[in-house]
Motif scaffolding. Sequence first.
Motif, PDB file in Angstrom:
ATOM      1  N   LEU A  78      13.537  13.841 187.607  1.00 34.67           N
ATOM      2  CA  LEU A  78      14.723  13.135 187.136  1.00 34.67           C
ATOM      3  C   LEU A  78      15.272  13.743 185.851  1.00 34.67           C
ATOM      4  O   LEU A  78      16.475  13.647 185.573  1.00 34.67           O
ATOM      5  CB  LEU A  78      14.388  11.651 186.920  1.00 34.67           C
TER       6      LEU A  78
ATOM      7  N   PRO B  26      19.471  17.731 189.802  1.00 34.68           N
ATOM      8  CA  PRO B  26      19.635  16.950 188.568  1.00 34.68           C
ATOM      9  C   PRO B  26      19.840  17.871 187.369  1.00 34.68           C
ATOM     10  O   PRO B  26      19.171  18.903 187.240  1.00 34.68           O
ATOM     11  CB  PRO B  26      18.311  16.192 188.461  1.00 34.68           C
TER      12      PRO B  26
ATOM     13  N   LEU C 239      16.332   5.454 182.714  1.00 33.33           N
ATOM     14  CA  LEU C 239      15.941   5.661 184.109  1.00 33.33           C
ATOM     15  C   LEU C 239      15.368   4.380 184.692  1.00 33.33           C
ATOM     16  O   LEU C 239      14.368   3.850 184.186  1.00 33.33           O
ATOM     17  CB  LEU C 239      14.903   6.793 184.205  1.00 33.33           C
ATOM     18  N   THR C 240      15.989   3.870 185.718  1.00 33.87           N
ATOM     19  CA  THR C 240      15.526   2.622 186.329  1.00 33.87           C
ATOM     20  C   THR C 240      14.239   2.850 187.104  1.00 33.87           C
ATOM     21  O   THR C 240      13.949   3.963 187.563  1.00 33.87           O
ATOM     22  CB  THR C 240      16.587   2.050 187.280  1.00 33.87           C
TER      23      THR C 240
ATOM     24  N   ARG D  97      14.671   4.409 190.556  1.00 34.69           N
ATOM     25  CA  ARG D  97      14.812   5.864 190.665  1.00 34.69           C
ATOM     26  C   ARG D  97      13.439   6.527 190.687  1.00 34.69           C
ATOM     27  O   ARG D  97      13.216   7.492 191.411  1.00 34.69           O
ATOM     28  CB  ARG D  97      15.652   6.394 189.500  1.00 34.69           C
TER      29      ARG D  97
ATOM     30  N   SER E 249      11.850   5.801 194.122  1.00 35.36           N
ATOM     31  CA  SER E 249      12.447   6.539 195.234  1.00 35.36           C
ATOM     32  C   SER E 249      11.791   7.913 195.422  1.00 35.36           C
ATOM     33  O   SER E 249      11.907   8.519 196.490  1.00 35.36           O
ATOM     34  CB  SER E 249      13.954   6.715 195.011  1.00 35.36           C
TER      35      SER E 249
END
Length: 410
Positions: free
Chosen positions: A74, A212, A257-258, A261, A264
């Motif tokens: 990420l 990303p 960042l959730t 995420r 996933s």
Amino acid sequence: MSEYVLAVFVVVYVGMILGGLPGLALDRAGVALLGAIALLAGGALTTAEAWAAVDVPTIALLFGLMVISAQFRLGGFYTFVTKKLAQADGSPARLLFLVILAAAGLSALLANDIVCLAMTPVLIEICRGRDLDPMPYLLGLACAANIGSAATLIGNPQNMLIGQVSGIPFGWYFLEAAPPVAAGLVAAWGVIAWMWRGRWRMVAPAVDAHAPAFNSWQSLKGGAALFVLVAAFLVGDWPREVAALFCAGALLTSRRLTSARFFSLVDWPLLVLFMGLFVVNQAVASSGLLEQLHGLLARCGADLKNGAWLFTITVVLSNVVSNVPAVMLLLPAETSQRSAVLLALASTLAGNLFLLGSIANLIVADQAGRLGVSVTWKAHLRVGLPVTILTLILAGIWLFVRWSALVGPG
């Protein structure tokens, strides 16, 4: 009841061989889960026994490392590394060497599956931009991810399991595994560079990998978590799974960042596969069937306490049922430190033989296919066969020489 357990066991491991069950849309994880459910429904295990069969520390370690790997993904760290490689001057063969080195180094400390997932699209974009055939670099990425992951006890799922069950020290294992891994990487580079000599170039339409963007802060957080984790493994007295969960928890407490995420990018099917196989293998062991199987092998002359036999059976079984199920079957028979090193090296290096031999190979092929590069099983086998043979020979020689030196002439 033993006949019922045997029937479920056979169906599950046939599913491991085929990658699913004919007529059903099940993958290996689904087959393993279905097998565990069948054992519960048939009364072979109670729910309490099934839950107790799951090695929770191994599952926790896997999950924690997946979250740390997701942080790097990420944060665009893999994109940054791959693009830095593209900026290096030199020949196509030198670029291949750098790709192999980077993929191996990253895979030794992070989950090799996510390394392949993140690097493949960017690598294709770079090759197209430099008018290079992406195939040798993709095959180099897959081979290096597998070989490099053998260097540590956190490089791949089977090594994590071996490390948890055998309890071997993290640093000690690295010192034992690093020499054959380093030699194997040179061998892989040599094979691919020789095969593509004089035909590196290919003009093809450029692609946009949609990778990303690099975020220095998020990548730094991932690096700090990884540093703390490795330090805890080397000098701390925390259980490995607790250290991994602590680092993962620290990363999850993010303002940017959730959690979704992160989740996933967690390989949930792999966790389900582990849990299902833990239950199935426990039922087989409780019924005495696993002990009978090992006894049958011994009567046939295949003594799993003998290094040569364990090495050979691990290689064969890893290519029949995949390396994680193979390791789960073989670990109960032999968990000594030397056997653990042998099992980790043999099961991991064997994954380069066929395209279906490891998840890392499949991820490279799948990601490449989405960008118009077809990595077929024939193309992979042309490289995978010699690479696997050479790396296994190098590992076998190293283990023989190393252990002979430790035992001495007497």
